[in-house]
Design an enzyme around this catalytic site. Structure first.
Site, mmCIF file in Angstrom:
data_model
loop_
_atom_site.group_PDB
_atom_site.id
_atom_site.type_symbol
_atom_site.label_atom_id
_atom_site.label_comp_id
_atom_site.label_asym_id
_atom_site.label_seq_id
_atom_site.Cartn_x
_atom_site.Cartn_y
_atom_site.Cartn_z
ATOM 1 N N TRP A 1 11.722 53.621 -14.436
ATOM 2 C CA TRP A 1 11.278 53.946 -13.077
ATOM 3 C C TRP A 1 9.822 54.416 -13.007
ATOM 4 C CZ3 TRP A 1 10.509 59.035 -14.071
ATOM 5 C CH2 TRP A 1 11.406 59.676 -14.933
ATOM 6 N N HIS B 1 16.512 50.272 -19.008
ATOM 7 C CA HIS B 1 16.480 51.704 -19.368
ATOM 8 C C HIS B 1 17.133 51.861 -20.733
ATOM 9 C CE1 HIS B 1 17.272 56.002 -19.221
ATOM 10 N NE2 HIS B 1 16.605 56.105 -18.091
ATOM 11 N N ASN C 1 26.376 63.655 -8.846
ATOM 12 C CA ASN C 1 25.301 63.380 -9.807
ATOM 13 C C ASN C 1 23.963 63.547 -9.100
ATOM 14 O OD1 ASN C 1 24.518 62.232 -12.528
ATOM 15 N ND2 ASN C 1 23.459 60.793 -11.195
ATOM 16 N N GLU C 2 23.149 64.446 -9.604
ATOM 17 C CA GLU C 2 21.801 64.637 -9.043
ATOM 18 C C GLU C 2 21.813 64.609 -7.511
ATOM 19 O OE1 GLU C 2 19.155 61.795 -10.854
ATOM 20 O OE2 GLU C 2 18.877 63.050 -12.617
ATOM 21 N N GLU D 1 19.414 49.245 -14.124
ATOM 22 C CA GLU D 1 18.947 49.999 -15.282
ATOM 23 C C GLU D 1 19.068 49.225 -16.591
ATOM 24 O OE1 GLU D 1 19.137 54.453 -13.523
ATOM 25 O OE2 GLU D 1 21.011 53.684 -14.347
ATOM 26 N N LYS D 2 19.013 47.895 -16.488
ATOM 27 C CA LYS D 2 19.170 47.103 -17.720
ATOM 28 C C LYS D 2 17.969 47.228 -18.649
ATOM 29 C CE LYS D 2 17.979 42.719 -15.422
ATOM 30 N NZ LYS D 2 17.843 43.217 -14.037
ATOM 31 N N GLU E 1 21.288 64.736 -19.344
ATOM 32 C CA GLU E 1 20.732 63.400 -19.554
ATOM 33 C C GLU E 1 19.337 63.528 -20.138
ATOM 34 O OE1 GLU E 1 20.390 61.082 -16.000
ATOM 35 O OE2 GLU E 1 22.388 61.590 -15.300
#
Ligand code: GAL
Ligand code: ZN
Length: 658
Positions: free
Chosen positions: A313, A356, A152-153, A353-354, A305
């Site tokens: 971020w 996001h 991933n990335e 990431e809660k 995505e």
């Protein structure tokens, strides 16, 4: 070779990253119910599942994944299955600290987040390969599997001793002899000559400016080292499932991976796009990322995505106002995407990431976000069959390459204000605002399909790429070239005369006497416009026309924009409106027409296959005039002579069937 079509089969893939290991299994049942409700036909699973699958070295906990794949498959949802190798479990760092990356100054990057692996570590690679092998063996035949998503990335960096040894191997295959390396790196400067290979290190923290050619090679090497990790896993899954396409998701405009080189190693090119809803230029930015990715793919591509709303971020994270998610989603489809996926399906309650956004947000199925997701899903189902697998025609290409980008970021350059990605965006914006669709192309690529080629800024241009530009213009192509291009060769060695002599011949420049970068907020007067960022003291050779000269100041009367036949040289960055006008003029001369004439400001028109997409980036309704009758696939109504687009409105127009 398998392609994206094998996964889409005439639809647009719609869905997102799905992290069921974060939820009790009761929630899974709710997930598939909502997926069906939203028209989701694809989920990306496993991206961060390493510690769940392999909780201790060598263990394999696949039962949960078996149940999950069966469940989504039973609900008609396909799976983009990820190798979970971007976030090794804590046991790996604890047991094998040498798998953890080291920074330029030697400190260790710990586990506890993600992407904490050294791409050169044989231990990391061994564990990653073993897990990939078992994953492919177990799920290769699963009917839900549509695409392999490797890692991933890829974005980790490392300066450790293992990396140093790997870097030396890479260098010795590039240069064969130390003499060649010393020559390419210009090590006569500052007593940097290497006497043995063992002395060579990655560019670690140093007292003052480091060797720029060494830095350039280290960037090339790091992209290649990461790519070895990718191809190793790709080869494993391909051995098990030669018919299933493979991808890895790019970060767009990310300096760490040469996306042209990587794309050649993928069956499907995918990218993660996160324009800032607060940025007034974000619509164009999203268009640019789409154009780039489509060009790297050479056809349809995947949004792997995007966010339904806010990310987590930025300094301040803004949600998307109603309609913006839909607008940018359909914009990506207009520009060639055959898959629209989000990070992520269900918003996490815990972890980094809660805050996001997700398709199912904390507000749940009755939230505004999910309602909008359902609408997009329904609309993709309406247009999928007509749009999927079709081509976005473009007569213009913008040249963009990583070597040039890397060389333009080095220390000790004329102006640290010059930003390669910002220049790309400024030039792309000129075309976008003129309603002209563009591809991107790699320096050195065959350009014969294009009527016009733009080079916003390629500081480093190797001989072969230089020759393609010369041949392109000789063959009648229109070339518009931005400042500080062709200044350095493949080793980042400055070309005599301040620019490659072949290019100077093309533009009618005898000598580049000096570069005159401009301070922030300072402009330079030119005939009819103001230049920003940069100016150049050029001595023309008399063979070119001065389209605009500098006025006042040190460069008074010298050419700012030169034109020799179909070759234009722009030695400053004109303000946006002036750049738009200049590119529009060059395009008109080259016979390039906008997709639709006379569009209201902020309205984008793109052709894809037989369809015409109209996208209103503004918050006020607009009326767009249309030549003839069209059928709007989204509303199911006929548009005769014009169509009204509401706030962030979109129309997808087909021919009226006779
Ligand atoms: C991407 C990443 C996702 C998620 C997302 C948040 O970089 O691949 O896992 O972190 O960003 O915007
Ligand atoms: Zn390392």
């Amino acid at each position: 070779m398998p392609s994206l079509h094998d996964a889409t089969r005439g639809r647009i893939l719609f869905g997102g990253d799905y992290n069921p290991e974060q939820w009790p299994e009761e929630v899974w049942a709710d997930d598939v119910r909502l997926m069906k409700d939203a028209g989701v036909n694809s989920v990306t699973v496993g991206v961060f599942s390493w510690a769940t699958i392999e909780p201790r070295p060598g263990a394999r906990e696949f039962d949960w994944l078996d149940r999950l794949l069966d469940l989504v498959h039973a609900h008609g949802v396909g799976v983009v299955l990820a190798t979970p190798t971007s976030s090794p479990p804590p046991w790996m760092g604890a047991l094998h600290p040498e798998t953890l990356p080291r920074t330029e100054d030697g400190s260790v990057v710990s586990y506890g987040s993600r992407q904490h692996f050294c791409p050169s570590s044989p231990v990391y690679r061994r564990y990653a390969a073993a897990l990939t092998e078992d994953l492919a063996a177990r799920y290769g035949d699963h009917p839900a599997l549509t695409v392999w998503h490797i890692n991933n990335e890829y974005c980790t960096h490392c300066w450790c001793d293992e990396t140093a040894a790997h870097f030396r191997r890479w260098l010795s295959s590039r240069y064969t002899t130390l003499d060649r390396l010393n020559d390419a790196w210009g090590t006569a400067f500052w007593s940097q000559r290497y006497d043995t290979w063992a002395e060579i290190l990655p560019p670690r923290r140093a007292q003052y400016i480091r060797n720029p050619a060494q830095e350039l090679d280290f960037k090339r090497f790091t992209s290649d080292a990461l790519m070895e990790c990718y191809t190793a896993e790709r080869d494993i899954v391909t051995r098990h499932t030669p018919h299933i396409p493979v991808t890895t998701n790019f970060m767009p405009l990310w300096p760490g991976q040469d996306a042209w080189a990587w794309a050649e190693q993928e069956d499907v090119v995918s990218v993660d796009v996160y324009p800032d809803p607060k940025d007034p230029g974000a619509g164009q930015y999203n268009a640019m990322l789409a154009d780039m990715t489509r060009s790297q793919a050479g056809g349809p591509w995947m949004v792997m995505e995007q966010a339904t709303g806010t990310v987590n971020w930025r300094t301040v994270n803004h949600p998307k106002p109603t309609g913006l998610n839909r607008l940018w989603s359909l914009q990506s489809v207009a520009r060639g995407a055959d898959a629209l996926c989000y990070f992520q399906w269900r918003q996490s309650r815990q972890g980094a990431e809660k805050f996001h956004s997700a398709m199912v947000s904390h507000a749940g199925e009755h939230g505004r976000t999910f309602r909008e997701v359902k609408r997009i899903g329904a609309e993709l189902a309406l247009i999928g069959a007509e749009v999927s697998d079709t081509v976005v025609p473009a007569e213009v290409a913008v040249l963009h390459g990583w070597d040039a980008w890397w060389s333009s970021t080095q220390e000790g350059r004329p102006s640290s204000l010059v930003s390669y990605p910002e220049l790309l965006q400024a030039w792309h914006r000129g075309l976008w605002e003129s309603g002209i669709t563009t591809d991107f192309a790699r320096p050195g690529a065959d350009l014969s399909a294009y009527r016009m080629v733009l080079v916003p800024h390629l500081q480093l241009l190797d001989d072969a790429a230089t020759e393609t530009l010369v041949a392109y213009v000789r063959g009648g192509g229109t070339l518009v070239c931005g400042f500080f291009t062709g200044v350095a060769d493949v080793d980042d060695r400055i070309r005599p005369g301040g620019m490659d002599s072949r290019l100077r011949g093309l533009f009618g420049i005898r000598t580049v006497h000096e570069w005159w970068p401009l301070d922030a907020d300072v402009t330079v007067e030119c005939d009819g416009f103001r230049g920003t960022l940069w100016s150049e003291e050029l001595e023309p050779d008399g063979s070119a026309e001065t389209v605009a000269a500098y006025r006042g100041g040190e460069l008074d009367g010298l050419p700012a924009v030169l034109r020799k036949g179909t070759a234009w040289y722009v030695s400053t960055l004109p303000e946006p409106e002036a750049l738009r006008a200049l590119l529009g003029r060059a395009a008109a001369d080259a016979g390039v027409r906008p997709v639709l004439e006379g569009l209201p400001a902020g309205v984008e028109a793109v052709r894809r296959g037989g369809l015409l997409f109209l996208l209103n980036h503004g918050r006020s309704p607009v009326e767009v005039k249309l030549p003839g009758r069209r059928f709007d696939l989204l509303t199911g109504t006929e548009a005769d002579g014009g169509v009204e687009l509401g706030r962030y409105g979109v129309a997808v127009l087909g021919e009226v069937s006779p």
